[in-house]
Design an enzyme around this catalytic site. Structure first.
Site, short mmCIF file in Angstrom:
data_model
loop_
_atom_site.label_atom_id
_atom_site.label_comp_id
_atom_site.label_asym_id
_atom_site.label_seq_id
_atom_site.Cartn_x
_atom_site.Cartn_y
_atom_site.Cartn_z
N GLU A 1 28.75 23.52 15.31
CA GLU A 1 29.98 23.83 15.95
C GLU A 1 30.57 22.35 15.63
O GLU A 1 30.59 21.43 16.36
CB GLU A 1 30.03 24.06 17.48
CG GLU A 1 31.22 24.55 18.04
CD GLU A 1 32.02 23.31 18.22
OE1 GLU A 1 33.26 23.11 17.67
OE2 GLU A 1 31.62 22.30 18.85
N GLU B 1 37.94 16.44 15.11
CA GLU B 1 36.92 15.79 15.69
C GLU B 1 36.06 14.96 14.54
O GLU B 1 34.90 14.27 14.67
CB GLU B 1 35.86 16.59 16.36
CG GLU B 1 36.30 17.12 17.68
CD GLU B 1 35.21 18.12 18.44
OE1 GLU B 1 34.18 18.24 18.02
OE2 GLU B 1 36.01 18.64 19.21
#
Length: 90
Positions: free
Chosen positions: A24, A33
């Site tokens: 993920e 991210e």
């Protein structure tokens, strides 16, 4: 299961490639991210030819919109905060 940063881990003795990588990594707006580099590193280092990555693809879609009130509320707000100028935070 092996836990750790993909750049630092080693596979157990006797294993050099894996059949599947599940991660993920997408976060907000797919790239927020900054995990794409790590996923590509894992793929190149550990995934056997013909192996599977899950998820294996994604799609970004963009559309134009007018958000004057939202801009004023979230960005324009910093121009006058109780009489002080914090525009550098905008």
């Amino acid at each position: 299961m092996i836990r750790g940063k993909v750049e630092d881990i080693k596979l157990p003795e006797g294993f050099d490639k894996v059949d599947i990588i599940i991660s993920e990594w997408m976060g907000y707006a797919l790239l927020y991210e900054s995990m794409l580099d790590s996923v590509l590193h894992a793929r190149d280092r550990f995934l056997r030819v013909g192996g599977v990555m899950a998820p294996s693809q994604t799609q970004m879609m963009f559309a134009l919109c007018e958000a004057g009130e939202l801009f004023k509320e979230r960005v324009g707000f910093w121009g006058d905060v109780y009489g002080e100028v914090f525009s550098s935070l905008a």
